[in-house]
Design a protein around this motif. Structure first.
Motif, PDB file in Angstrom:
ATOM      1  N   ARG A 415       0.806  -1.220   0.000  1.00 38.53           N
ATOM      2  CA  ARG A 415       0.000   0.000   0.000  1.00 38.53           C
ATOM      3  C   ARG A 415       0.842   1.274   0.000  1.00 38.53           C
ATOM      4  O   ARG A 415       0.387   2.306  -0.498  1.00 38.53           O
ATOM      5  N   THR A 416       2.040   1.223   0.570  1.00 44.12           N
ATOM      6  CA  THR A 416       2.847   2.446   0.693  1.00 44.12           C
ATOM      7  C   THR A 416       4.057   2.459  -0.232  1.00 44.12           C
ATOM      8  O   THR A 416       4.583   3.535  -0.527  1.00 44.12           O
ATOM      9  N   GLY A 417       4.533   1.313  -0.659  1.00 42.68           N
ATOM     10  CA  GLY A 417       5.753   1.260  -1.452  1.00 42.68           C
ATOM     11  C   GLY A 417       7.011   1.408  -0.626  1.00 42.68           C
ATOM     12  O   GLY A 417       8.113   1.473  -1.176  1.00 42.68           O
ATOM     13  N   ILE A 418       6.888   1.450   0.697  1.00 42.86           N
ATOM     14  CA  ILE A 418       8.038   1.567   1.610  1.00 42.86           C
ATOM     15  C   ILE A 418       8.361   0.176   2.125  1.00 42.86           C
ATOM     16  O   ILE A 418       7.542  -0.474   2.766  1.00 42.86           O
ATOM     17  N   ALA A 419       9.610  -0.294   1.854  1.00 41.55           N
ATOM     18  CA  ALA A 419       9.964  -1.676   2.179  1.00 41.55           C
ATOM     19  C   ALA A 419      10.996  -1.804   3.276  1.00 41.55           C
ATOM     20  O   ALA A 419      11.168  -2.899   3.821  1.00 41.55           O
ATOM     21  N   SER A 420      11.705  -0.739   3.633  1.00 43.77           N
ATOM     22  CA  SER A 420      12.789  -0.853   4.604  1.00 43.77           C
ATOM     23  C   SER A 420      12.725   0.275   5.617  1.00 43.77           C
ATOM     24  O   SER A 420      12.027   1.282   5.422  1.00 43.77           O
ATOM     25  N   SER A 421      13.484   0.120   6.683  1.00 41.56           N
ATOM     26  CA  SER A 421      13.527   1.149   7.722  1.00 41.56           C
ATOM     27  C   SER A 421      14.171   2.427   7.209  1.00 41.56           C
ATOM     28  O   SER A 421      13.781   3.531   7.603  1.00 41.56           O
ATOM     29  N   ASP A 422      15.168   2.324   6.324  1.00 36.24           N
ATOM     30  CA  ASP A 422      15.799   3.523   5.765  1.00 36.24           C
ATOM     31  C   ASP A 422      14.812   4.315   4.913  1.00 36.24           C
ATOM     32  O   ASP A 422      14.782   5.553   4.967  1.00 36.24           O
ATOM     33  N   GLU A 423      14.017   3.599   4.108  1.00 33.95           N
ATOM     34  CA  GLU A 423      13.021   4.293   3.295  1.00 33.95           C
ATOM     35  C   GLU A 423      11.974   4.963   4.177  1.00 33.95           C
ATOM     36  O   GLU A 423      11.546   6.098   3.908  1.00 33.95           O
ATOM     37  N   LEU A 424      11.536   4.290   5.234  1.00 30.60           N
ATOM     38  CA  LEU A 424      10.560   4.883   6.142  1.00 30.60           C
ATOM     39  C   LEU A 424      11.166   6.072   6.886  1.00 30.60           C
ATOM     40  O   LEU A 424      10.495   7.109   7.072  1.00 30.60           O
ATOM     41  N   ARG A 425      12.427   5.967   7.285  1.00 28.31           N
ATOM     42  CA  ARG A 425      13.092   7.085   7.964  1.00 28.31           C
ATOM     43  C   ARG A 425      13.175   8.305   7.042  1.00 28.31           C
ATOM     44  O   ARG A 425      12.905   9.446   7.449  1.00 28.31           O
ATOM     45  N   HIS A 426      13.536   8.064   5.800  1.00 30.95           N
ATOM     46  CA  HIS A 426      13.642   9.175   4.852  1.00 30.95           C
ATOM     47  C   HIS A 426      12.281   9.820   4.609  1.00 30.95           C
ATOM     48  O   HIS A 426      12.161  11.058   4.536  1.00 30.95           O
ATOM     49  N   PHE A 427      11.225   9.000   4.492  1.00 32.16           N
ATOM     50  CA  PHE A 427       9.880   9.542   4.269  1.00 32.16           C
ATOM     51  C   PHE A 427       9.425  10.392   5.449  1.00 32.16           C
ATOM     52  O   PHE A 427       8.935  11.519   5.277  1.00 32.16           O
ATOM     53  N   LEU A 428       9.571   9.863   6.659  1.00 33.85           N
ATOM     54  CA  LEU A 428       9.100  10.601   7.837  1.00 33.85           C
ATOM     55  C   LEU A 428       9.915  11.858   8.067  1.00 33.85           C
ATOM     56  O   LEU A 428       9.369  12.908   8.458  1.00 33.85           O
ATOM     57  N   ALA A 429      11.245  11.787   7.828  1.00 33.94           N
ATOM     58  CA  ALA A 429      12.077  12.974   8.007  1.00 33.94           C
ATOM     59  C   ALA A 429      11.721  14.054   6.993  1.00 33.94           C
ATOM     60  O   ALA A 429      11.701  15.249   7.318  1.00 33.94           O
ATOM     61  N   SER A 430      11.424  13.646   5.757  1.00 36.62           N
ATOM     62  CA  SER A 430      11.030  14.621   4.735  1.00 36.62           C
ATOM     63  C   SER A 430       9.690  15.258   5.093  1.00 36.62           C
ATOM     64  O   SER A 430       9.484  16.465   4.885  1.00 36.62           O
ATOM     65  N   CYS A 431       8.768  14.459   5.616  1.00 33.74           N
ATOM     66  CA  CYS A 431       7.481  15.014   6.035  1.00 33.74           C
ATOM     67  C   CYS A 431       7.649  15.999   7.180  1.00 33.74           C
ATOM     68  O   CYS A 431       7.007  17.065   7.209  1.00 33.74           O
ATOM     69  N   ASP A 432       8.512  15.683   8.143  1.00 37.62           N
ATOM     70  CA  ASP A 432       8.733  16.603   9.264  1.00 37.62           C
ATOM     71  C   ASP A 432       9.353  17.908   8.779  1.00 37.62           C
ATOM     72  O   ASP A 432       9.020  18.996   9.276  1.00 37.62           O
ATOM     73  N   ALA A 433      10.270  17.794   7.808  1.00 29.34           N
ATOM     74  CA  ALA A 433      10.895  19.010   7.287  1.00 29.34           C
ATOM     75  C   ALA A 433       9.889  19.882   6.544  1.00 29.34           C
ATOM     76  O   ALA A 433      10.007  21.119   6.532  1.00 29.34           O
ATOM     77  N   ALA A 434       8.879  19.258   5.931  1.00 29.64           N
ATOM     78  CA  ALA A 434       7.837  20.011   5.215  1.00 29.64           C
ATOM     79  C   ALA A 434       6.663  20.364   6.122  1.00 29.64           C
ATOM     80  O   ALA A 434       5.632  20.841   5.620  1.00 29.64           O
ATOM     81  N   LYS A 435       6.801  20.117   7.412  1.00 31.04           N
ATOM     82  CA  LYS A 435       5.740  20.408   8.379  1.00 31.04           C
ATOM     83  C   LYS A 435       4.450  19.632   8.061  1.00 31.04           C
ATOM     84  O   LYS A 435       3.340  20.149   8.170  1.00 31.04           O
ATOM     85  N   VAL A 436       4.632  18.360   7.666  1.00 24.76           N
ATOM     86  CA  VAL A 436       3.498  17.488   7.367  1.00 24.76           C
ATOM     87  C   VAL A 436       3.578  16.271   8.289  1.00 24.76           C
ATOM     88  O   VAL A 436       4.677  15.759   8.555  1.00 24.76           O
TER      89      VAL A 436
END
Length: 488
Positions: A415-436
């Motif tokens: 459903r998300t296309g996120i398969a690893s902890s590094d990919e999830l870390r990058h996604f969440l960090a990018s969202c935090d930087a964009a205030k999302v």
């Protein structure tokens, strides 16, 4: 590098004996076959290995010796060739892949593996097992009585080979010998299947730069276990084909019953006919006797008996799958006895790009499930296996995320296309930087049932805390060691 090169070429004299001992034994048998006499100085047949050289036609026996020598020496030859050629290539590849701060560790650890001493015990063990197995397959000629030229296997039968059929020794010697030969066939073709698999795995490990001492230990254990497994399962052959036992046990009775009237009719025939009629009758009786014997032999050896070596070879080539089938049957029988609510480990097959061969290789290193792999060191496994550092880093990151999501991991990836902890870390960090709120976005994409949304929100929030997201560093977080994803 120069020091490692010197260590590789420097081998103590006793290490070369792995080539000398089997070669001297087989060459000695060849010389005995070509030049020796079947009897000793006292005129009696030999009672040691020299007798083997006179059981066969000399040319055919020497051909078997050549095959035996090649079969045995392939084990130490591949080990020595790998040390001299392929280990350098693996070290060069790891030096390019591993982060700079850990390259000195690569050189130190590879240096310890670049000598024959690291393979000595495992290569000796495997070579010995191969020599013993191929000797019975190619050099030992089976006979059914002590008066023949060869090995009477019935004189060496034990409880391992006979099992419950040992009681036939006095009651039905022919059935006793028939079961012994069947069990020997299963034992040897189980070994043959394991040896063929071993050669394939060694060649694959050679070209993938993954030939370690564990490869030879695993092959030796596989040949032992597969031979015993095929032997044990051969006892069920008569259970699967019940007519086989009846035919084998009644053939001797039929033969005696047919021969008795013929023997009793000879005196009366000789008394009532001329000499010419006796000769004609004898010839006709001989032809009919041969025809009857051939019919009884074909009845005593049905076509289904040819399945036994095929089944034994299969169990030797795939002992893990054979034991898995036995385990499933046992669990099905014990389903009502053993509770089914115990903790279940996640299989490695859940990870992307993980094949059955990859699972076996990681299992050999002690990582037989996702929970174990999530705590592995990618550099350590890169030294010990053929996998690249990037591929191992990706698998370990996937295993970490799968460990925390459990059975929901495949659905999360789909459903998300996120398969690893590094990919999830990058996604969440990018969202935090964009205030999302990245957790809310993931929950919205995952939850089709509103009742499951709170559960997903709690789990993803916990995973975000465990990942220790730093909003100030959203970039280059996909792989903190190399700055990029490993493609494997």
């Amino acid at each position: 590098m120069d020091q490692n090169e010197g260590k590789k070429w420097h081998m103590p004299w006793y290490d070369w004996s792995i080539f000398v001992v089997p070669g001297a034994f087989i060459i000695g048998l060849g010389l005995e076959s070509a030049l020796g006499s079947p009897t000793g100085p006292d005129g009696l047949p030999y009672r040691d290995f020299r007798a083997i050289a006179h059981w066969f036609d000399p040319v055919f026996f020497q051909y078997n010796l050549v095959m035996t020598l090649l079969t045995v020496l392939v084990v130490p030859s591949l080990a020595l060739s790998y040390i001299q050629i392929m280990s350098n290539r693996k070290e060069q590849r790891l030096q390019r892949e591993v982060p700079a701060e850990r390259r000195s560790e690569i050189r130190r650890r590879m240096g310890r593996r670049a000598s024959f001493s690291a393979y000595r015990g495992s290569v000796w063990l495997t070579t010995t097992i191969v020599l013993l197995g191929t000797s019975i397959l190619l050099l030992f000629k089976p006979i059914s009585s002590a008066g023949g030229i060869g090995v009477d296997f019935s004189l060496g039968a034990n409880m391992l080979m006979m099992g419950p059929f040992a009681e036939l020794y006095e009651r039905n010697p022919e059935a006793y010998y028939s079961h012994l030969i069947r069990n020997q066939i299963a034992f040897q073709f189980g070994f043959l299947g394991a040896y063929v698999y071993f050669v394939g795995s060694v060649v694959r490990a050679y070209f993938t730069m993954d030939l370690t001492s564990l490869t030879f230990v695993d092959g030796a254990i596989r040949m032992i276990v597969a031979s015993i497994l095929a032997l044990v399962l051969s006892f069920a052959f008569d259970f699967a084909f019940p007519t086989e036992l009846k035919l084998a046990s009644t053939s001797a009775v039929e033969q005696d019953a047919d021969s008795m009237p013929a023997a009793e009719s000879l005196p009366s025939t000789a008394a009532s006919t001329t000499g010419e009629a006796v000769q004609d009758g004898a010839r006709d009786g001989a032809r009919s006797g041969l025809q009857g014997n051939s019919e009884r032999a074909s009845a005593a050896l049905p076509a289904s008996l040819s399945l036994l070596p095929v089944m034994a070879f299969f169990f030797g080539f795939y002992p893990k799958r054979a034991t898995l089938a036995i385990e499933r049957i046992a669990l099905r029988i014990m389903k009502g006895i053993v509770s089914d609510d115990s903790y279940r480990a996640l299989p490695l097959s859940m990870l992307a790009g993980m094949s059955y061969t990859h699972e076996l290789r990681l299992e050999r290193e002690g990582f037989d499930n996702i929970e174990n792999l999530s705590n592995a060191d990618a550099v350590d496994l890169a030294v010990r296996t053929s996998f690249s550092y990037g591929q191992l880093k990706q698998w370990i990151d996937q295993a970490w995320l799968a460990t925390h999501l459990r059975e929901d991991y495949p659905d999360f990836v789909r459903r998300t296309g996120i398969a690893s902890s590094d990919e999830l870390r990058h996604f969440l960090a990018s969202c935090d930087a964009a205030k999302v709120d990245g957790v809310e976005q993931l929950v919205a994409g995952l939850s089709t049932d509103p009742a499951t949304s709170p559960s997903w929100k709690v789990r993803l929030a916990a995973i975000k805390i465990l990942l220790d997201i730093d909003p100030a560093l959203p970039e280059n977080r996909s792989n903190p060691d190399t700055g990029e994803h490993g493609s494997g």
